[in-house]
Design a protein around this motif. Structure first.
Motif, PDB file in Angstrom:
ATOM      1  N   GLY A   1     -62.206  15.248 -80.634  1.00 29.41           N
ATOM      2  CA  GLY A   1     -61.180  15.285 -79.627  1.00 29.41           C
ATOM      3  C   GLY A   1     -60.334  14.059 -79.708  1.00 29.41           C
ATOM      4  O   GLY A   1     -59.026  14.265 -80.008  1.00 29.41           O
ATOM      5  N   GLY A   2     -60.735  12.863 -79.726  1.00 26.45           N
ATOM      6  CA  GLY A   2     -59.916  11.553 -80.219  1.00 26.45           C
ATOM      7  C   GLY A   2     -59.233  11.645 -81.215  1.00 26.45           C
ATOM      8  O   GLY A   2     -58.104  11.418 -81.225  1.00 26.45           O
ATOM      9  N   ALA A   3     -59.958  12.011 -82.426  1.00 30.47           N
ATOM     10  CA  ALA A   3     -59.151  12.212 -83.457  1.00 30.47           C
ATOM     11  C   ALA A   3     -57.838  13.348 -83.757  1.00 30.47           C
ATOM     12  O   ALA A   3     -56.899  12.976 -84.200  1.00 30.47           O
ATOM     13  CB  ALA A   3     -59.980  12.520 -84.747  1.00 30.47           C
ATOM     14  N   SER A   4     -58.319  14.463 -83.105  1.00 32.30           N
ATOM     15  CA  SER A   4     -57.238  15.333 -82.849  1.00 32.30           C
ATOM     16  C   SER A   4     -55.961  14.827 -82.026  1.00 32.30           C
ATOM     17  O   SER A   4     -54.692  15.014 -82.173  1.00 32.30           O
ATOM     18  CB  SER A   4     -57.717  16.407 -82.358  1.00 32.30           C
ATOM     19  OG  SER A   4     -58.302  16.621 -80.972  1.00 32.30           O
ATOM     20  N   VAL A   5     -56.417  13.916 -80.860  1.00 29.32           N
ATOM     21  CA  VAL A   5     -55.291  13.575 -80.211  1.00 29.32           C
ATOM     22  C   VAL A   5     -54.557  12.468 -80.932  1.00 29.32           C
ATOM     23  O   VAL A   5     -53.149  12.576 -81.045  1.00 29.32           O
ATOM     24  CB  VAL A   5     -55.726  12.625 -78.922  1.00 29.32           C
ATOM     25  CG1 VAL A   5     -54.671  11.838 -78.180  1.00 29.32           C
ATOM     26  CG2 VAL A   5     -56.185  13.780 -78.166  1.00 29.32           C
ATOM     27  N   LEU A   6     -54.832  11.520 -81.626  1.00 34.08           N
ATOM     28  CA  LEU A   6     -54.372  10.802 -82.705  1.00 34.08           C
ATOM     29  C   LEU A   6     -53.464  11.342 -83.544  1.00 34.08           C
ATOM     30  O   LEU A   6     -52.342  10.968 -83.906  1.00 34.08           O
ATOM     31  CB  LEU A   6     -55.279   9.702 -83.263  1.00 34.08           C
ATOM     32  CG  LEU A   6     -56.307   8.666 -82.395  1.00 34.08           C
ATOM     33  CD1 LEU A   6     -56.907   7.795 -83.067  1.00 34.08           C
ATOM     34  CD2 LEU A   6     -55.009   7.901 -81.604  1.00 34.08           C
ATOM     35  N   PHE A   7     -53.950  12.254 -84.101  1.00 34.07           N
ATOM     36  CA  PHE A   7     -53.229  13.031 -85.302  1.00 34.07           C
ATOM     37  C   PHE A   7     -51.946  13.836 -84.426  1.00 34.07           C
ATOM     38  O   PHE A   7     -50.896  13.643 -85.000  1.00 34.07           O
ATOM     39  CB  PHE A   7     -54.083  13.963 -85.914  1.00 34.07           C
ATOM     40  CG  PHE A   7     -53.325  14.725 -87.071  1.00 34.07           C
ATOM     41  CD1 PHE A   7     -53.177  14.280 -88.294  1.00 34.07           C
ATOM     42  CD2 PHE A   7     -53.127  16.237 -87.050  1.00 34.07           C
ATOM     43  CE1 PHE A   7     -52.495  14.863 -89.459  1.00 34.07           C
ATOM     44  CE2 PHE A   7     -52.468  16.774 -88.178  1.00 34.07           C
ATOM     45  CZ  PHE A   7     -52.306  16.240 -89.140  1.00 34.07           C
ATOM     46  N   TYR A   8     -52.296  14.308 -83.342  1.00 31.29           N
ATOM     47  CA  TYR A   8     -51.066  14.981 -82.611  1.00 31.29           C
ATOM     48  C   TYR A   8     -49.977  14.040 -82.306  1.00 31.29           C
ATOM     49  O   TYR A   8     -48.901  14.244 -82.365  1.00 31.29           O
ATOM     50  CB  TYR A   8     -51.661  15.679 -81.284  1.00 31.29           C
ATOM     51  CG  TYR A   8     -50.668  16.594 -81.038  1.00 31.29           C
ATOM     52  CD1 TYR A   8     -51.262  18.057 -80.713  1.00 31.29           C
ATOM     53  CD2 TYR A   8     -49.354  16.336 -80.100  1.00 31.29           C
ATOM     54  CE1 TYR A   8     -50.217  18.911 -80.338  1.00 31.29           C
ATOM     55  CE2 TYR A   8     -48.733  17.436 -79.661  1.00 31.29           C
ATOM     56  CZ  TYR A   8     -49.133  18.613 -79.628  1.00 31.29           C
ATOM     57  OH  TYR A   8     -48.398  19.607 -79.160  1.00 31.29           O
ATOM     58  N   LEU A   9     -50.494  12.680 -82.073  1.00 32.84           N
ATOM     59  CA  LEU A   9     -49.422  11.728 -81.548  1.00 32.84           C
ATOM     60  C   LEU A   9     -48.636  11.502 -82.923  1.00 32.84           C
ATOM     61  O   LEU A   9     -47.419  11.259 -82.655  1.00 32.84           O
ATOM     62  CB  LEU A   9     -50.253  10.509 -81.081  1.00 32.84           C
ATOM     63  CG  LEU A   9     -50.621  10.300 -79.832  1.00 32.84           C
ATOM     64  CD1 LEU A   9     -51.563   9.231 -79.525  1.00 32.84           C
ATOM     65  CD2 LEU A   9     -49.722  10.547 -78.680  1.00 32.84           C
ATOM     66  N   ALA A  10     -49.252  11.389 -84.014  1.00 34.52           N
ATOM     67  CA  ALA A  10     -48.549  11.058 -85.082  1.00 34.52           C
ATOM     68  C   ALA A  10     -47.433  12.384 -85.486  1.00 34.52           C
ATOM     69  O   ALA A  10     -46.258  11.865 -85.833  1.00 34.52           O
ATOM     70  CB  ALA A  10     -49.264  10.718 -86.255  1.00 34.52           C
TER      71      ALA A  10
END
Lengths: 506, 499
Positions: free
Chosen positions: A344-353
């Motif tokens: 979940g966290g990694a996908s959020v960070l990827f989405y942010l970028a």
């Protein structure tokens, strides 16, 4: 203060120094280009420092990240998570510097302050993503918000001032709410250092009483509400469209990208380091906010005629997609408790970028068209393909990215977020998200259509020449969108490492 | 045996690479269409080489000319660039490239924003080829979505009539379908154990031991995919985007749309629904056939009252695609092979019909049936092609349409006699509307609007001849296609006790 500590905080510190340099340089030279190029060149320094830190973390050189000795005393984290976000923020700041040129030539009487304030705000965000102590966190929060309010008011027009005031009030209000929640947390745990809080809750929480649960529920809710304002999530979104409409395009772009990244970083840090031990059903709360943000953002965006207002609502919707990933952090166990997952966290960070790349492209275009045409209505973009084919193509591509159509980064990140949510049995939320992607296609494509609409009367005489630096910024961000869409694997690997280190501290 | 590495990837990406070349190099407008023609011809030749060299003895789940590169490799997401051909996809790849050539020739007269037009056309071809060949669900979806924007641009930029409305309708419907498909893909991915998007593994799953959903969970996924593909096919009652999009699209886009793009829906149904979820296909066969029969009859009845040639052909497409559903629902080897063959034959027949209508429209500037008449006198070549396409469309023996229809009917009749008879009624109606249309348009006295039209030029006639040859060849030697299709379809049927 030893040299090692100084190195650890150097990216943020150097951004502040660059801000000051810009201020002095503005007094020293009348040439705008010198100012811009110097600032840009100097911004490579924090980027380089960040890359160096990442490298040193991966080789195990920076080890005492969470040690409670030394200057930082465990209050300031330098790990993959924070450094990668800091680099994203510096990148967004650099792009904002590149696209600000248009505005500064006509709208503003001031130049140096503009860059200084923007960079101070960036430094605030960088503090925010690194801080793991409540007071430092709050300092970061205010350092982020106040310069933005000033920047929004910098043109001194009536609408700009009212928008800035609105931002200031909302920002203060949300900070106060969050501070209140933090006070509860402090009162319950007796510490302001986030990782230690968790330990304290663990020891108290062995006997979960109604009392402790209520306190924690209040604390968690207030913090989520406070962050909700910064995230521009529904129902704390009312300020967004007005501020977006009145602000200058580069600043609004910066706000929508970097400020959002910082706010999500804050949310992730608190969730990974504190919420994991709290048996309050925060995932449900986040899911509801996510669904509401997507629905309200997308439906309201459909009826807008002002492009910045439309993007304001679109950013609300994207906060919703991001919150799906946040809700997906909690993996529900059989006994209805939950543990925290990395995906979940990694996908959020990827989405942010990926969102940063696409959104910055669009705001770069808006800053040019807005200053040439003098308006931000969607109809002003008619036949942009004739006036400036490069801008029109790149903006359309970014809009396609925002829908989530391949081959763009957001396509991968949406799929990533949705599969993380699906894995944690948030199927209903995924369905809401997917339906909203369909709705969003309507207004994004409408804008593309307007840009490609040509009645053959438009001759070549009303060409719109974009400044070289802005075009360069658009090329960079478009390349980023494609790059993360075609080759996302390496970046996801970094982010996964960052998140697992973050939750491992716990 | 042809075994060159990356030859399939070359076929897929060649048009795209050339499109990018158009975008970044200052190539002169005058040369663009020639380059596009050369590229599509090369693509078609390569594709036909692949088609004629396909191994007809491959077992289920085996593919030829496989290119496999790891794309995303993280803890959760694992995806590959994985393309390959089997008996089901090879004919469709051939069809796509052949119609690609036809589309380029049909676009010869385009003179506004030429370069941009051909860029979109070539990107479209790569996207569709990607859909037919990708064997990784995420890659499949990537291509599936990639096709949207070029088609939208072609309709809204170079179309006629209410092109804005139609293109937006097309886009929204398709994205809605994609939403269902992505949910299906996500659920398949998350519930498969180990998590995989690799279709070659998922196809072998078939009975449901890889996708751990239980029957009703799998049914949910099945219908997610079904709705997504049914919108594309299109199936009544979600067909309404098709007549509008067809009517307002430029000729080349209509050819691609009807000839290839609808087949993406049928291909998806055969590749994913039938092959990966055969139990559900059998269990809901009644529902599927009923939908198919309604589409057949509804499309046929709607066709009778159309006065616009393109709209007429569009509704006939709805009718003919209904037969694909009938074939799929029957779940017999004859029915499924017939469905697969119907995809191919309908592609050639409708492609030819749209090419003819496009030529008529270019010369006479009208598509309204009452305004046309006596075309046989003015443009005999086009009229002959038009007649052959029409006769193939109504299923005249010795033309390709007959073979696929008879296969579908024989497949479905044993299990669903009443419904099959109803579907046959649709074919009788087809004879009615096609012959009536041909009579009004081609024969009779020459109407004023067609007084000065001229016949097709040599280059315009080329795709007509090509497609006529294909239609007749497949009508006489259907084995060319059936043998290839059987490779992919028979194993599924035999595995689940069908006949």
């Amino acid at each position: 203060m030893n040299i090692h500590d100084l190195f650890l905080i150097s990216p943020g510190l150097s951004v502040i120094i660059i801000g000051l340099v810009a201020l002095i340089l503005d007094l020293a030279t009348k040439n705008k280009n010198v100012l811009v190029w110097t600032t840009l060149g100097l911004l490579l320094v924090p980027l380089g420092l960040g890359a160096l830190q990442l490298q040193m973390i991966s080789t195990g050189y920076i080890l005492d990240i969470s040690s409670s000795s030394g200057l930082l005393e465990g209050k300031y984290n330098v790990d993959v998570f924070s450094v990668s976000l800091q680099m994203l923020i510096v990148f967004a700041a650099a792009i904002t510097v590149m696209i600000s040129g248009n505005y500064l030539t006509d709208g503003y009487k001031t130049k140096g302050e503009y860059y200084t304030l923007m960079l101070f705000s960036a430094a605030g965000m960088m503090t925010l993503v690194s801080a793991s102590e409540l007071i430092l966190l709050y300092v970061g929060l205010e350092l982020t918000g106040l310069p933005i309010a000033l920047l929004l008011a910098l043109t001194l027009t009536k609408s700009a001032t009212s928008g800035a005031l609105k931002f200031l009030v909302v920002s203060a209000l949300s900070s106060a709410v969050m501070l209140y929640g933090m006070a509860f947390l402090f009162g319950f745990t007796g510490t302001t250092i986030i990782p230690e809080m968790s330990r304290s809750i663990m020891s108290e929480g062995s006997v979960v009483t109604l009392y402790s649960n209520t306190i924690l529920l209040v604390a968690v809710s207030l913090i989520i509400i406070g962050i909700g304002f910064k995230l521009s999530a529904v129902p704390f979104h009312m300020w967004v469209p007005d501020v977006y409409e009145s602000g200058s395009a580069p600043i609004v772009g910066f706000l929508s990208v970097a400020s959002k990244a910082a706010a999500f970083a804050l949310l992730l840090r608190i969730i990974y380091q504190v919420f994991g031990d709290i048996y309050v059903n925060w995932p449900l709360l986040i899911s509801i906010i996510a669904a509401a943000s997507m629905i309200v953002g997308n439906i309201m965006a459909m009826v807008q005629t002002n492009i910045k207002r439309m993007l304001g609502f679109s950013t609300i919707a994207h906060a919703g997609y991001l919150l799906i990933g946040v809700a997906a952090i909690a993996i529900v166990q059989n006994d209805s408790s939950f543990r925290l997952g990395v995906d979940g966290g990694a996908s959020v960070l990827f989405y942010l970028a990926t969102y940063a790349f696409a959104n910055l492209t669009i705001f770069a275009g808006i800053s040019v068209v807005g200053s040439r045409v003098g308006g931000d209505n969607i109809s002003d973009y008619k036949a942009l393909i004739r006036k400036s084919p490069q801008m029109a193509i790149m903006m359309s591509f970014a809009l396609i990215a925002l829908i989530g159509i391949p081959p763009t980064g957001i396509f991968v990140s949406k799929f990533y977020i949705f599969s993380a949510a699906m894995e944690n049995e948030l199927t209903w939320l995924v369905i809401v998200g997917v339906i909203n992607s369909v709705i969003s296609a309507y207004y994004y494509v409408r804008l593309i259509k307007v840009m490609f609409e040509t009645d053959n009367t438009d001759s070549d005489d009303n060409k719109m020449d974009a400044p070289g630096l802005t075009l360069a910024a658009m090329y960079i961000t478009t390349a980023g969108t494609i790059w993360l869409g075609v080759s996302p694997s390496w970046y996801i690997a970094i982010l996964e490492q960052g998140i697992s280190l973050l939750s491992g501290v716990n | 045996m042809m075994d060159y590495p990356a030859i399939l990837s070359l076929v897929i990406w060649l048009p795209f690479v050339v499109a990018i070349g158009f975008l970044i190099t200052p190539v002169k407008h005058a040369y663009v269409r020639y380059i596009a023609l050369v590229v599509t011809v090369i693509d078609a030749i390569l594709a036909s080489l692949l088609f004629f060299n396909i191994d007809k003895e491959m077992p289920l789940g085996a593919f030829q000319w496989v290119d496999r590169v790891t794309w995303i490799d993280s803890a959760l997401l694992k995806s590959q660039y994985l393309v390959g051909l089997d008996g089901l996809s090879a004919p469709l790849v051939l069809l796509t490239t052949v119609l690609g050539v036809c589309a380029v020739i049909a676009s010869w007269h385009i003179n506004i924003r030429v370069k941009e037009y051909f860029i979109w056309l070539l990107v479209l071809q790569t996207a569709i080829l990607g859909v037919f060949t990708s064997l990784d669900l995420l890659l499949f979806f990537l291509f599936w979505e990639l096709e949207l924007i070029p088609m939208y641009m072609l309709i809204s930029g170079w179309g006629s009539g209410r092109k804005e409305y139609s293109s937006m309708k097309f886009l929204i419907f398709t994205i809605l379908g994609s939403a269902f498909i992505i949910i299906g893909i996500l659920m398949t991915f998350i519930t498969s154990d180990p998590n995989t998007l690799d279709m070659t593994m998922l196809i072998l799953n078939s009975g449901g031991n890889l996708i751990q959903l239980g029957f009703y969970g799998a049914t949910f996924v099945y219908f997610c995919f079904f709705i997504g593909f049914a919108i594309k096919l299109p199936v009544w009652p979600i067909h309404t985007w098709l007549p509008d999009a067809h009517t307002d699209a430029p000729t080349a886009a209509s050819v691609i749309l009807a000839g290839v793009m609808l087949k993406m829906g049928g291909y998806g149904l055969l590749r994913i629904n039938v092959t990966m979820f055969p139990l559900q296909t059998v269990a809901y066969s009644y529902f599927i056939i009923v939908l198919g029969v309604i589409s057949v009859l509804y499309g046929a009845f709607m066709t009778l009252k159309q006065t616009d040639l393109k709209r007429l052909i569009a509704y006939s497409s709805v009718s003919h695609m209904g037969l694909v559903l009938v074939g799929i629902g029957s779940f017999t080897s004859a029915g499924l092979t017939g469905a697969g063959m119907q995809l191919f034959t309908h592609g050639t027949i409708t492609g030819l019909l749209f090419l003819c209508v496009g030529l008529v429209y270019d010369k006479a500037h009208t598509r309204s049936i009452p305004d046309l008449g006596g075309l046989f006198i003015r443009m005999p070549l086009v009229a002959v092609a038009f007649t052959i396409a029409g006769l193939a469309s109504l299923g005249l023996p010795a033309l390709s349409g007959f073979v696929s229809e008879i296969l579908v009917f024989t497949g479905a009749f044993s299990g669903f006699p009443i419904l099959t008879i109803l579907a046959v009624l649709g074919i009788i109606l087809a004879a009615g509307y096609i012959l009536w249309m041909l009579e009004r348009v081609l024969f009779g006295e020459v109407k004023p609007k067609v007084e000065h039209v001229t016949d097709a030029t040599l280059i315009e006639a080329f795709p007509l001849v090509l497609l006529v040859i294909m239609i007749i060849a497949l009508g006489v030697f259907p084995g060319i296609l059936i043998d290839v299709l059987d490779q992919a379809i028979l194993p599924v049927v035999t595995k689940f006790g069908g006949v």
